[in-house]
Design an enzyme around this catalytic site. Structure first.
Site, PDB file in Angstrom:
ATOM      1  CB  SER A  10      36.519   5.718  35.415  1.00  0.00           C
ATOM      2  OG  SER A  10      36.136   4.640  34.735  1.00  0.00           O
ATOM      3  CG  HIS A  37      36.004   6.950  31.635  1.00  0.00           C
ATOM      4  ND1 HIS A  37      37.207   6.179  32.028  1.00  0.00           N
ATOM      5  CD2 HIS A  37      36.452   8.115  31.093  1.00  0.00           C
ATOM      6  CE1 HIS A  37      38.122   6.788  32.040  1.00  0.00           C
ATOM      7  NE2 HIS A  37      37.937   7.835  31.142  1.00  0.00           N
ATOM      8  CG  ASP A 130      41.476   8.595  30.407  1.00  0.00           C
ATOM      9  OD1 ASP A 130      42.398   9.302  30.124  1.00  0.00           O
ATOM     10  OD2 ASP A 130      40.309   9.142  30.570  1.00  0.00           O
TER      11      ASP A 130
END
Length: 188
Positions: A10, A37, A130
């Site tokens: 991310s 992401h 995540d």
């Protein structure tokens, strides 16, 4: 024998991926499947840069596409990327998981179900949670798990979430992950 690599990242992930892929030699043939992401943002220019600076074919994964060696696949913006039993991809617009679509957990879990002990999962820098649960799934199915060292990661939340949830096989500084990946890919 390892057959695929799944990577999740991310915040700070573009630079981490650029660093990791640039350290892999031309002889590295495994497919690499990545969730970065990015929300709804287009990453075409980033993929073009990677195509020029690595030995891989770098592209967005397509629905029903068969996974091929020496290819780096990215989840398209705003789609979950899933690995199917026939070693192809499927794309989904199901609800966000951990506030994310694409979700790293979705990629890791579906990759684990398909590749089992023949998978290496890598969780890099990121600013949410995540990927931790999905990485644990990879470990439960016999795959190898690598987490970027939270102390040296650009953003610590994602790597820390994994190390708090379970004991990954390896916790490494970003600069050392490519060497470990090469070592694992050469084991029989």
């Amino acid at each position: 024998m390892i057959k695929a690599v799944a990577i999740g990242t991310s915040y700070g992930g573009m630079e981490a991926i650029r660093t990791l892929l640039s350290k892999l030699p031309d002889s590295f043939h495994l497919p690499v499947i990545i969730v970065l992401h990015i929300g709804n943002n287009n990453i075409t220019s980033f993929l073009t840069q990677l195509n020029k600076k690595t030995f891989f074919t770098v592209k967005e994964a397509e629905d029903k596409e068969t996974i091929r060696e020496k290819t780096v696949y990215f989840a398209p913006p705003n789609y979950h990327l899933q690995v199917e039993d026939d070693y192809s991809f499927s794309l989904s617009t199901d609800k966000k998981i951990n506030y994310s679509r694409p979700s790293i957990d979705v990629l890791f879990e579906t990759s684990a179900w398909t590749f089992k002990e023949r998978l290496v999962g890598i969780l890099l820098t990121g600013s949410n949670y995540d990927g931790a649960r999905g990485l644990l799934t990879i470990k439960k199915y016999g795959g190898k798990t690598i987490v970027e060292n939270p102390e040296t990661a650009f953003a610590q939340s994602m790597p820390s979430a994994a190390t708090e949830l379970f004991e990954p096989d390896y916790v490494l500084d970003l600069e050392n992950i490519a060497d470990k990946l090469l070592e694992l890919s050469n084991e029989s």
